[in-house]
Design an enzyme around this catalytic site. Structure first.
Site, PDB file in Angstrom:
ATOM      1  N   GLY A 154       0.846  -1.176   0.000  1.00 16.10           N
ATOM      2  CA  GLY A 154       0.000   0.000   0.000  1.00 16.10           C
ATOM      3  C   GLY A 154       0.885   1.230   0.000  1.00 16.10           C
ATOM      4  O   GLY A 154       1.907   1.275   0.696  1.00 16.10           O
ATOM      5  N   CYS A 155       0.538   2.242  -0.781  1.00 12.88           N
ATOM      6  CA  CYS A 155       1.437   3.396  -0.952  1.00 12.88           C
ATOM      7  C   CYS A 155       1.659   4.145   0.358  1.00 12.88           C
ATOM      8  O   CYS A 155       2.797   4.494   0.703  1.00 12.88           O
ATOM      9  CB  CYS A 155       0.903   4.328  -2.030  1.00 12.88           C
ATOM     10  SG  CYS A 155      -0.810   4.848  -1.816  1.00 12.88           S
ATOM     11  N   ASN A 156       0.590   4.401   1.118  1.00  9.06           N
ATOM     12  CA  ASN A 156       0.758   5.076   2.404  1.00  9.06           C
ATOM     13  C   ASN A 156       1.550   4.207   3.370  1.00  9.06           C
ATOM     14  O   ASN A 156       2.406   4.695   4.123  1.00  9.06           O
ATOM     15  CB  ASN A 156      -0.607   5.392   3.018  1.00  9.06           C
ATOM     16  CG  ASN A 156      -1.423   6.361   2.195  1.00  9.06           C
ATOM     17  OD1 ASN A 156      -0.907   7.343   1.682  1.00  9.06           O
ATOM     18  ND2 ASN A 156      -2.709   6.084   2.061  1.00  9.06           N
ATOM     19  N   ALA A 157       1.255   2.922   3.364  1.00  8.82           N
ATOM     20  CA  ALA A 157       1.893   2.012   4.302  1.00  8.82           C
ATOM     21  C   ALA A 157       3.397   1.930   4.084  1.00  8.82           C
ATOM     22  O   ALA A 157       4.184   2.013   5.033  1.00  8.82           O
ATOM     23  CB  ALA A 157       1.268   0.622   4.183  1.00  8.82           C
TER      24      ALA A 157
ATOM     25  N   THR B 174       5.302   4.087   2.622  1.00  9.13           N
ATOM     26  CA  THR B 174       5.923   5.385   2.903  1.00  9.13           C
ATOM     27  C   THR B 174       6.201   5.553   4.389  1.00  9.13           C
ATOM     28  O   THR B 174       7.306   5.944   4.793  1.00  9.13           O
ATOM     29  CB  THR B 174       5.030   6.532   2.401  1.00  9.13           C
ATOM     30  OG1 THR B 174       4.743   6.341   1.020  1.00  9.13           O
ATOM     31  CG2 THR B 174       5.712   7.877   2.580  1.00  9.13           C
TER      32      THR B 174
END
Length: 347
Positions: free
Chosen positions: A149-152, A154
């Site tokens: 997941g992109c937020n995860a 990051t």
């Protein structure tokens, strides 16, 4: 060797970014692209920027269409990949850009996604600190990969060095993210319309409800945290691409400023795509557009006794498609950086 590739969800943002990067890959032949409601359309109708792929037509997303390729990318909404992955037993390498195979805990999946837990696959964040080294070692030779997941990813990349080195207290993490709406996909939703986004910042999934929270906790446990707790607040902002994640955590007792910075320098000093900026410098999302780069700024707030980590990524590139292709390269024994760039697009 040239690897035949199929990309599902090719009409969406994540699928389109996978295709954009693969179009420059010397070892990949994009043979098949699939979609659901837009099957039968020319790919170029939905991805008009992909001029080199204008000869491709979107096929139906079925196991029969996806089968027979060396590499299959699944860029489908959460909860939809599992029905295909079980039917792709003969595919040499399958990479899921959705959430279906990221979590190792069935209870976490049920709490944040509902029913339908699938077996966890090898996690596709090569630079993540894990017992004995980095996640890239686990990715070598992998045949089933769960892109992050992109937020995860990051937030996990932001904090894992401090966790692994024992210089921060992972029981009191606070992360606030400015996020571009492309991370939500192309689905027509009122809150994602330009007229609703322009000129405003809008928090969402507030109060511990965002689905990336257990993924972050899972990654931080791999880095050495025993009971990571995080207050996670994403905020939609009017930029098409990008994440700017500001994460803070208490400084562990007796740790010096030099030890704190050394933890991040040791973790990422030799990395190509995760770069720690010089002391005093902070990243901008504008500098990573189109790049497979995570830029990290580190500050030490002694008045609040907290470490502050600010990380910028392109959510579609390093956050999703870039991570998937970087992981593919490692799994196949190719140069890790093939078809990926550290250079953004400006202005």
């Amino acid at each position: 060797m040239t690897y035949s590739v199929a990309v599902s969800g090719a009409s969406g943002y994540a699928g389109g970014e996978i295709l954009r990067l693969l179009a420059q890959h010397p070892d990949a032949e994009i043979r098949t692209v699939t979609a659901h409601s837009s099957a039968g359309d020319p790919l170029i109708q939905h991805q008009p920027h992909l001029r080199s792929l204008r000869h491709l037509e979107l096929q139906p997303t079925t196991p029969e269409v996806l089968a027979g390729h060396d590499v299959v990318f699944l860029a489908l909404p959460h909860g939809q990949s599992g029905q295909y992955t079980h039917a792709l037993g003969d595919a040499a390498l399958v990479i899921d850009a959705g959430a279906d195979h990221r979590l190792t805990s069935e209870s976490d999946w049920n709490a944040f996604y509902g029913d339908g837990f699938n077996e966890p696959w090898t996690y596709g964040v090569p630079e993540l600190i894990v017992p004995g080294g980095k996640q890239r070692e686990v990715l070598r030779g992998a045949t089933r990969i769960a892109a992050p997941g992109c937020n995860a990813s990051t937030v996990s990349l932001s904090l894992a060095p401090g966790v692994a080195a024992g210089v921060i207290d992972s029981s009191d993490i606070v992360s606030v993210l400015a996020v571009g709406p492309s991370g939500a996909g192309k689905s027509l939703k009122t809150n994602l319309l330009g007229s609703e986004l322009m000129g405003t910042a809008t928090p969402y999934a507030v109060g511990g409800t965002h689905r990336h929270i257990p993924e972050i906790q899972q990654a931080l446990r791999a880095a050495g945290a025993t009971d990571p707790r995080i207050s996670f607040t994403p905020v939609l902002v009017p930029m098409a691409r990008g994440i700017l994640a500001t994460s803070t955590a208490p400084i562990a007792d007796g740790v010096t400023d030099a030890q704190i910075r050394d933890a991040w320098e040791a973790a990422y000093g030799d990395e190509i795509f995760v770069q720690l900026l010089p002391a005093g410098a902070m990243p901008r999302t504008a500098d990573v557009v189109g790049a497979n780069t995570a830029l990290i700024g580190l500050a030490i707030d002694r008045a609040a006794n907290r470490v502050v980590v600010v990380t910028a990524v392109d959510n579609l590139a390093k956050g999703t498609a870039g991570a998937a292709i970087q992981s593919m390269n490692i799994a196949l024994g190719l140069d890790e950086a093939t078809a990926l760039t550290v250079n953004g697009v400006a202005p």
